[in-house]
Design an enzyme around this catalytic site. Sequence first.
Site, PDB file in Angstrom:
ATOM      1  N   VAL A  30      -9.950-114.946  27.006  1.00  0.00           N
ATOM      2  CA  VAL A  30      -9.908-113.472  27.019  1.00  0.00           C
ATOM      3  C   VAL A  30      -9.037-112.909  25.904  1.00  0.00           C
ATOM      4  O   VAL A  30      -9.079-111.708  25.648  1.00  0.00           O
ATOM      5  CB  VAL A  30      -9.414-112.888  28.373  1.00  0.00           C
ATOM      6  CG1 VAL A  30     -10.366-113.238  29.494  1.00  0.00           C
ATOM      7  CG2 VAL A  30      -7.989-113.307  28.683  1.00  0.00           C
ATOM      8  N   LYS A  31      -8.248-113.752  25.244  1.00  0.00           N
ATOM      9  CA  LYS A  31      -7.335-113.246  24.208  1.00  0.00           C
ATOM     10  C   LYS A  31      -8.109-112.999  22.900  1.00  0.00           C
ATOM     11  O   LYS A  31      -9.324-113.130  22.871  1.00  0.00           O
ATOM     12  CB  LYS A  31      -6.175-114.230  24.033  1.00  0.00           C
ATOM     13  CG  LYS A  31      -5.451-114.587  25.364  1.00  0.00           C
ATOM     14  CD  LYS A  31      -4.470-113.530  25.812  1.00  0.00           C
ATOM     15  CE  LYS A  31      -4.049-113.623  27.263  1.00  0.00           C
ATOM     16  NZ  LYS A  31      -3.107-114.644  27.637  1.00  0.00           N
ATOM     17  N   ILE A  32      -7.399-112.633  21.835  1.00  0.00           N
ATOM     18  CA  ILE A  32      -8.065-112.198  20.584  1.00  0.00           C
ATOM     19  C   ILE A  32      -8.860-113.328  19.934  1.00  0.00           C
ATOM     20  O   ILE A  32      -9.990-113.141  19.481  1.00  0.00           O
ATOM     21  CB  ILE A  32      -7.007-111.694  19.567  1.00  0.00           C
ATOM     22  CG1 ILE A  32      -6.009-110.745  20.206  1.00  0.00           C
ATOM     23  CG2 ILE A  32      -7.670-111.113  18.325  1.00  0.00           C
ATOM     24  CD1 ILE A  32      -6.556-109.423  20.615  1.00  0.00           C
TER      25      ILE A  32
END
Length: 381
Positions: A187-189
């Site tokens: 879900v992170k960048i």
Amino acid sequence: MIPYGRQDITQADIDAVSDVLRSDFLTQGPQVPAFEAAICAATGAAHAVAVNSATSALHIACLALDLGPGDTLWTSPNTFVATANVGHLCGASVDFVDIDADTFNMCPKALEAKLEAAKRDGTLPKIIAPVHMCGQSCDMAAIGALATQYGVKVIEDASHAIGGRYGDRAVGACEHSDICVFSFHPVKIVTTAEGGAATTNDPALAARMERLRSHGITRDPALMTHEPDGAWYYQQIELGLNYRMTELQAALGVAQMQRLGAFVARRNDLADRYDALLADLPLQRPGRLPGVLSSFHLYVIRVAAARRRAVFDHLRDQGVLANVHYIPVHTQPYWQEHGFGPGDFPASEAYYAQAISIPLYAGLSEADQDFVTATLAEALK
Ligand SMILES: *Cc1c(COP(=O)(O)O)cnc(C)c1O
């Protein structure tokens, strides 16, 4: 279904991972150093140490700064539980500094007051771990100056913030900190499936973290108690862990890092678009700090606390998988068993009562974003 966050995977990512599967090394090969070099290039930090999660990176960062029994780590209540947990995993005590209501980040004023009181009482922390909530950097000049004044170390939890900028430097440059930690959860960048990294400008800290991620073992003769027995020889000179990142993960990371700028630009475009689309609804949009570029890991809106649950449920019913970041850590049962409780950090609790993270990721289409906005308008009617 529109999730609140998701990975962006291209054929180039898939090819990079496949190439590793056909190569000689599935772990401890050339991809991890290449990924670390990409992180250094993107952040301007002198050193990067890649590991199997941000939690592991936070843990070895604390160990490298000698956090142990009798010491204290301070972080924000408005974070994922891992930032606090690593303090206890090192045998240290943990305490929290409340947030600023506009940025959701550790409040420098609250930090200053708490440091002043702790100095009087002889209870200064060894480490403070500010969290760059949603991808927007904390006021690191203020936090760094306080840390220097009080002789405290700083670990930035930049799990949300790779690709963000603070002033004219990238987050991760460690201009006002000792170590900065990133997460590469999907879900992170940028993702490596699971994964994390710590950056630093201190070669001794980097070497120590490299050792700690692999059992406390060294192959550097200068650190051994006697001449190596031969080319095979290594020594374990302290207690470490196996927190290594695999070559598969690192290859995915190298491929993903080539799109870091595009990911952050797209997230900012979508955030600007949300700002415009939501302008007339009865909700608060995220505040923005001058001189800071958020990487926009999350777009958090605030609605009246009494209506948050109903708005959230309506979004979910319509297939908009919103989320809430974060349940204040000090209200978790584990932390309540350690002396904390509701009422301790009112700004974090007030923020939590109103917060909803709405979908934001590089692959979010404008049509889906329009659907999220329309559903939100319906819920708020
Ligand atoms: C995601 C996250 C972590 C933990 O990251 P992992 O890579 O899943 O271990 C820690 N802190 C914050 C603020 C996070 O968002």
